[in-house]
Design a protein around this motif. Structure first.
Motif, PDB file in Angstrom:
ATOM      1  N   ALA A 192       0.828  -1.207   0.000  1.00 56.36           N
ATOM      2  CA  ALA A 192       0.000   0.000   0.000  1.00 56.36           C
ATOM      3  C   ALA A 192       0.864   1.260   0.000  1.00 56.36           C
ATOM      4  O   ALA A 192       0.555   2.245  -0.679  1.00 56.36           O
ATOM      5  CB  ALA A 192      -0.936  -0.007   1.204  1.00 56.36           C
ATOM      6  N   TRP A 193       1.966   1.209   0.743  1.00 57.33           N
ATOM      7  CA  TRP A 193       2.865   2.357   0.795  1.00 57.33           C
ATOM      8  C   TRP A 193       3.456   2.638  -0.597  1.00 57.33           C
ATOM      9  O   TRP A 193       3.490   3.773  -1.038  1.00 57.33           O
ATOM     10  CB  TRP A 193       3.969   2.094   1.818  1.00 57.33           C
ATOM     11  N   GLU A 215      -1.698   4.076  -1.788  1.00 63.07           N
ATOM     12  CA  GLU A 215      -3.028   3.911  -1.196  1.00 63.07           C
ATOM     13  C   GLU A 215      -3.278   2.442  -0.905  1.00 63.07           C
ATOM     14  O   GLU A 215      -2.647   1.564  -1.480  1.00 63.07           O
ATOM     15  CB  GLU A 215      -4.112   4.437  -2.133  1.00 63.07           C
ATOM     16  N   THR A 275      -5.712  -0.453  -1.405  1.00 62.41           N
ATOM     17  CA  THR A 275      -6.831  -0.859  -2.239  1.00 62.41           C
ATOM     18  C   THR A 275      -7.339  -2.218  -1.780  1.00 62.41           C
ATOM     19  O   THR A 275      -6.644  -2.939  -1.054  1.00 62.41           O
ATOM     20  CB  THR A 275      -6.413  -0.940  -3.720  1.00 62.41           C
TER      21      THR A 275
END
Length: 155
Positions: free
Chosen positions: A117-118, A122, A124
């Motif tokens: 995510a980093w 974001e 998801t």
């Protein structure tokens, strides 16, 4: 008789780990990130020691800690290395006692989700659900293998 499929499964996990590492290393070389690529090669060499240390009560957890530490550094450095976590889940389940393995799988899966995510910028749904499903599948597979191995040892 049961031992052959279990060994084949173990080797399939190792080949998967090597394949994921190779893909990540080649990607880093294409991006002219030779230092990260060298880190990937070193992680691969360290991972390759795994079969030799399995079953050694003191050495195997130390090896697993070193491999995990190397993975964390590389997963932060480049998104392609995040996915190497999934063969490592099998190593956790092979090396550690069940309670430690379950804790390790949860932490490693969470770390993979956070790192992915980093890098993506974001969180998801696929980045959340995919690693979770993979962790469940690997865990069930490893537990089934342990049960088959225990049954084969009783025969």
């Amino acid at each position: 008789m049961t031992d052959v499929p279990l060994r084949m499964l173990g080797w399939a996990v190792h080949v998967t780990a090597c394949g994921l590492l190779a893909i990540a290393v080649v990607g880093m070389l294409r991006e002219d990130r030779a230092g990260v690529a060298v880190g990937g090669v070193l992680l691969g060499l360290l991972y390759a020691v795994g079969p030799a240390v399995q079953g050694r009560a003191v050495v195997a957890p130390v090896w697993l800690g070193l491999v995990t530490g190397g993975w964390v550094v590389l997963a932060v450095a480049a998104p392609a290395f995040v996915w190497v976590a999934f063969p490592l889940l099998y190593a956790y389940l092979s090396v550690l006692p069940l309670w430690g393995a379950m804790f390790g799988v949860a932490v490693l899966t969470s770390a993979a989700i956070v790192a992915a995510a980093w890098h993506a910028g974001e969180l998801t749904t696929p980045l959340l659900v995919g690693p979770g499903v993979a962790a469940v599948v690997v865990t069930l597979l490893a537990l089934a293998c342990k049960a088959l191995r225990a049954e084969a040892d009783r025969e």
